[in-house]
Design a protein around this motif. Structure first.
Motif, PDB file in Angstrom:
ATOM      1  N   ILE C  17     -73.741 -39.617  46.256  1.00 43.62           N
ATOM      2  CA  ILE C  17     -74.892 -39.766  47.156  1.00 43.62           C
ATOM      3  C   ILE C  17     -75.918 -38.645  46.919  1.00 43.62           C
ATOM      4  O   ILE C  17     -77.049 -38.702  47.389  1.00 43.62           O
ATOM      5  CB  ILE C  17     -74.423 -39.781  48.640  1.00 43.62           C
ATOM      6  N   SER C  18     -75.541 -37.623  46.165  1.00 42.52           N
ATOM      7  CA  SER C  18     -76.472 -36.519  45.906  1.00 42.52           C
ATOM      8  C   SER C  18     -77.695 -36.998  45.120  1.00 42.52           C
ATOM      9  O   SER C  18     -77.592 -37.883  44.269  1.00 42.52           O
ATOM     10  CB  SER C  18     -75.772 -35.422  45.088  1.00 42.52           C
ATOM     11  N   SER C  19     -78.821 -36.383  45.411  1.00 39.42           N
ATOM     12  CA  SER C  19     -80.043 -36.694  44.670  1.00 39.42           C
ATOM     13  C   SER C  19     -79.838 -36.433  43.188  1.00 39.42           C
ATOM     14  O   SER C  19     -79.181 -35.464  42.801  1.00 39.42           O
ATOM     15  CB  SER C  19     -81.197 -35.819  45.180  1.00 39.42           C
ATOM     16  N   LEU C  20     -80.375 -37.294  42.368  1.00 37.89           N
ATOM     17  CA  LEU C  20     -80.407 -37.114  40.911  1.00 37.89           C
ATOM     18  C   LEU C  20     -79.078 -37.398  40.226  1.00 37.89           C
ATOM     19  O   LEU C  20     -78.955 -37.228  39.008  1.00 37.89           O
ATOM     20  CB  LEU C  20     -80.890 -35.687  40.544  1.00 37.89           C
ATOM     21  N   TRP C  21     -78.090 -37.902  40.985  1.00 39.65           N
ATOM     22  CA  TRP C  21     -76.825 -38.266  40.367  1.00 39.65           C
ATOM     23  C   TRP C  21     -77.022 -39.321  39.270  1.00 39.65           C
ATOM     24  O   TRP C  21     -76.424 -39.226  38.199  1.00 39.65           O
ATOM     25  CB  TRP C  21     -75.843 -38.777  41.428  1.00 39.65           C
ATOM     26  N   TYR C  23     -79.684 -39.901  37.415  1.00 37.52           N
ATOM     27  CA  TYR C  23     -80.264 -39.286  36.211  1.00 37.52           C
ATOM     28  C   TYR C  23     -79.216 -38.486  35.472  1.00 37.52           C
ATOM     29  O   TYR C  23     -79.075 -38.575  34.242  1.00 37.52           O
ATOM     30  CB  TYR C  23     -81.458 -38.391  36.550  1.00 37.52           C
ATOM     31  N   ASN C  24     -78.497 -37.680  36.234  1.00 38.80           N
ATOM     32  CA  ASN C  24     -77.533 -36.768  35.611  1.00 38.80           C
ATOM     33  C   ASN C  24     -76.427 -37.532  34.881  1.00 38.80           C
ATOM     34  O   ASN C  24     -75.936 -37.095  33.841  1.00 38.80           O
ATOM     35  CB  ASN C  24     -76.920 -35.875  36.691  1.00 38.80           C
ATOM     36  N   ILE C  48     -72.351 -37.368  54.905  1.00 36.83           N
ATOM     37  CA  ILE C  48     -73.735 -37.274  55.345  1.00 36.83           C
ATOM     38  C   ILE C  48     -73.830 -37.618  56.829  1.00 36.83           C
ATOM     39  O   ILE C  48     -74.628 -37.043  57.560  1.00 36.83           O
ATOM     40  CB  ILE C  48     -74.595 -38.261  54.514  1.00 36.83           C
ATOM     41  N   ALA C 121     -77.435 -43.382  54.723  1.00 41.66           N
ATOM     42  CA  ALA C 121     -78.707 -43.156  54.030  1.00 41.66           C
ATOM     43  C   ALA C 121     -79.249 -41.806  54.444  1.00 41.66           C
ATOM     44  O   ALA C 121     -79.006 -41.347  55.555  1.00 41.66           O
ATOM     45  CB  ALA C 121     -79.705 -44.250  54.386  1.00 41.66           C
ATOM     46  N   SER C 122     -79.944 -41.152  53.541  1.00 46.35           N
ATOM     47  CA  SER C 122     -80.606 -39.899  53.899  1.00 46.35           C
ATOM     48  C   SER C 122     -81.608 -39.506  52.814  1.00 46.35           C
ATOM     49  O   SER C 122     -81.861 -40.264  51.871  1.00 46.35           O
ATOM     50  CB  SER C 122     -79.601 -38.771  54.146  1.00 46.35           C
ATOM     51  N   THR C 123     -82.182 -38.319  52.975  1.00 48.09           N
ATOM     52  CA  THR C 123     -83.186 -37.834  52.027  1.00 48.09           C
ATOM     53  C   THR C 123     -82.900 -36.385  51.635  1.00 48.09           C
ATOM     54  O   THR C 123     -82.214 -35.660  52.359  1.00 48.09           O
ATOM     55  CB  THR C 123     -84.593 -37.834  52.668  1.00 48.09           C
ATOM     56  N   SER C 124     -83.404 -35.978  50.485  1.00 43.75           N
ATOM     57  CA  SER C 124     -83.506 -34.560  50.140  1.00 43.75           C
ATOM     58  C   SER C 124     -84.994 -34.267  49.970  1.00 43.75           C
ATOM     59  O   SER C 124     -85.829 -35.118  50.276  1.00 43.75           O
ATOM     60  CB  SER C 124     -82.778 -34.270  48.830  1.00 43.75           C
ATOM     61  N   ALA C 125     -85.330 -33.101  49.455  1.00 42.88           N
ATOM     62  CA  ALA C 125     -86.748 -32.799  49.219  1.00 42.88           C
ATOM     63  C   ALA C 125     -87.339 -33.644  48.098  1.00 42.88           C
ATOM     64  O   ALA C 125     -88.557 -33.762  47.989  1.00 42.88           O
ATOM     65  CB  ALA C 125     -86.929 -31.312  48.908  1.00 42.88           C
ATOM     66  N   VAL C 126     -86.513 -34.257  47.252  1.00 38.29           N
ATOM     67  CA  VAL C 126     -87.067 -35.003  46.119  1.00 38.29           C
ATOM     68  C   VAL C 126     -86.807 -36.512  46.103  1.00 38.29           C
ATOM     69  O   VAL C 126     -87.485 -37.244  45.394  1.00 38.29           O
ATOM     70  CB  VAL C 126     -86.618 -34.414  44.755  1.00 38.29           C
ATOM     71  N   LYS C 129     -81.860 -41.737  49.369  1.00 39.08           N
ATOM     72  CA  LYS C 129     -80.730 -42.477  48.825  1.00 39.08           C
ATOM     73  C   LYS C 129     -79.967 -43.215  49.919  1.00 39.08           C
ATOM     74  O   LYS C 129     -79.981 -42.826  51.078  1.00 39.08           O
ATOM     75  CB  LYS C 129     -79.758 -41.519  48.112  1.00 39.08           C
TER      76      LYS C 129
END
Lengths: 186, 186, 186, 186, 186, 186
Positions: C17-21, C23-24, C48, C121-126, C129
């Motif tokens: 659930i982490s941002s950019l997972w 992409y990574n 979360i 569901a939630s958000t980070s600064a970027v 998800k």
């Protein structure tokens, strides 16, 4: 918006991209661009670009001019990236004005086919930041020495002038958007 | 994002800056840049720049290449102005690449000291737009003919190429912002 | 927007659930929905939903289909929650289309009164998800086996089809909002 | 958020999609969904969907149930479109619950292959709105009579129940987003 | 929006400024203002104001009334700071109403030239928060005892009343913005 | 941010609330507060508050001090309303400082139970604005003459001082938000 050019050598290790670094270091409470010169060696924990992390890229330069831009007026990723691209174009314009032709691909400048610069941009919950670095000297990559701008005076002028141009651009935009009517609609 | 280059002459009277003009005219349902060539004569009711209105400025050219950019991803004035400046830098870069040196001041390009271009940007409740016009010929202002780019082939290439470059830049940004970690904090 | 269905088993431990997972892990530089099947066992540090934390809830399933949605076009919590609810409705519609009636309460689906799904569901600064999981088999909760959809072929089709439907919905919305005039005002 | 069901017949001419109509007509100072029944005949100047305008579409029904949703918490087009899609799914769910199967394509519901509903969404500088209409009877399009829901009692229940479900969904979302931690980052 | 006044002593150590503290502690799923009384001793890791950190300031009081405000409707820094200033003005108004004259400088109140209050505001990816503290007693700074409001009854009334006033102000604003037409344009 | 106090009488007819009025009239390209004195007679087409329109309210004063605030940094309704309330509190503070006690209810000030002020706030696609008016004299409503502040010198000082205080408050906020760390999370 304030431009601060550090008079002494200052090394970039990536921690300077953190939000509020400019306030913490210099007490500045405006949007700012901080300019300094020193070695560049970005630690893995400060790498913002995951592509670099994934590819175990080293971001290293023995002598680099760094520009650290911070805006608090928005935390919109799209905006900081548009600003980063615009900054890159400003650097290219400055270099052309002093006789050095480079090519721009996104946020990269190339000198005779060699990558001259590094850059990254992102946001936190409170600010947006970009780092833009130009190699002064480098064994592999393009650098200001090869461009004939490696001496103290040229480097110093470049630091002052590019910082000032970005501030001017920002303030010019802020003025322009205060005289434009909303769009009509078909 | 889509680039549409109109094959026929098309005159700019300022109404094309309205939101949704591209959809209404061409059925395009993406962000877009529409490029066309024709006369330019902006009617007072379509003047977005109040400075022009106040000074009763005429925005007139017998032959102009126009770029109409529309984005629906945000209605932030700051963003559309950053994009407009970036577009201006892209035009300058293209001109430099084909051997024509100009100087940029904000959203204006100058050719041998004469204003070569006009531009405006703004938002409505649903989209953000920018217009950027380059004189092909003009009695008073700078123009592509004077720059040696006034023939059909050069104008046509400029229209295609600058449109394509902006699309590439936009898509490159959209990709870059999808691989950047949030900033740390001091 | 891209849909990626992982061909191999993949276990969900909450870190996805982490941002950019996306992409990574897969190098994807678009908004994306990644679909995979495996066990689910969410570690406390990746929870979360604070309600689960407070109640020391276990989020566990031996066999679950997971959908991981990531958008970078906004970090608005309200938007990601509206999208999560819409996704839940899409899952319900798909199940109805293949003959399985469920009831929806917010972001939960129930099969014969038993909770079939988990979601957050939630958000980070970027980025923003959402995770949505459907039990394939489970001792306590509703699951696809009980619904008669537990065989390889049905699970595989469900993964492909729901992923594709969400992408279609998203792209359809993006097109619709590019042909709507601003509202008038009383 | 408030649900108002008008007790008397009320005709929809498209002006009700204007921002602040609910306040102006009923004095409501909350986000709202107003539900009413009457003929539908949208005047060209109130057509929000440019596709309808371009194709000179008539939006006409002799007897329609209309839902008018207005939110003041955001003027984001993406959000109002996600909400409109979610609302469409809620209507479909309600119809399924009372035994009427329909298919959803974006913001349209189809009954036995015939379009049952109309919908539009947009924003002004102060609010976001959506209209959703369901034909009660119609010579060409799908309608509630054909679905066996055309009698007074069924229509009245549908109006009450769907309005109430949307309010519940909205309030449920508002509560859920107040217990979710920010995302971690890879 | 909900006001919660804690009946028992509760000490402020700075962790209460974290997002979701109110949900985690009291299960509240609305915007909220939580009011409590106890000692104040902010740990360095919870210091939000970097000025305090840089100057190694101690934020300490043996007896303080604290107000913790959390909104989830926006993560805009400008908005939470405007709300913090408004809250400060509300406190001043309350004190004036009970006969105590103070002066306001930004987010600080002064009683006979001595600083009576502390305050900070910031955002995370999911919410915006502010802390506002009023010394009940203090050796150095201004405090309610000196103002003649230090007894149990006065402190208790102040806690209840200021909390209620802020909720009223917030709800009044939410209503007002739902009856205002968009601005015209010159 | 700039404060402009008009030296001559200037009548308020409501058109001054339009976006860009300050630029159009005075060429100011900053956020601004324009202060002037004259009669007030708001035409129906410039009434922003629909409550006034619905109730056919007259907004009339033979002699009023008007403050017109315009910000271009955001078009968020919630923000302009928070700022309007803060401005109202600033006016109250000024009046208290010169010895006149008033009570505030939302955006209204009352002098001995009589309404002393009028105010409205809203947004367009490009800016946010607020109008705040204080009666100098009035047959029915509260006014500065009754408060003993009706003479030329006192009115003039009030105009200068309140304008300056709002600018100071705004600039102070802009500085404060540039030294605050993001919130932690529970």
């Amino acid at each position: 918006m304030k431009c601060i050019v550090l008079p002494e050598k200052f090394d970039y290790d990536g921690s300077q991209i953190s939000s509020l670094w400019a306030y913490n270091s210099f007490g500045v409470q405006e949007d700012s661009i901080v300019v300094f010169r020193g070695s560049c060696d970005v630690k893995i924990e400060h790498m913002i670009d995951l592509e670099d992390r994934r590819e175990n890229e080293s971001i290293w330069s023995e002598d680099m001019v760094s520009f650290i831009i911070e805006h608090f007026d928005s935390t919109d990723l799209k905006l900081v990236y548009a600003r980063q691209r615009l900054f890159t174009a400003i650097v290219r314009e400055y270099l052309a004005d002093v006789g050095v032709q480079t090519t721009r691909e996104g946020d990269d400048l190339f000198l005779k086919g060699k990558k001259l610069t590094v850059s990254i941009a992102s946001t936190s919950a409170v600010s947006q930041k970009a780092h833009f670095g130009i190699n002064v000297s480098h064994d592999v990559y393009g650098n200001l020495e090869e461009a004939g701008l490696g001496d103290e005076e040229n480097v110093s002028r470049l630091m002052q002038e590019i910082g000032a141009r970005y501030v001017r651009e920002f303030e010019d935009i802020e003025k322009d958007l205060r005289k434009s009517r909303p769009l009509g609609v078909v």
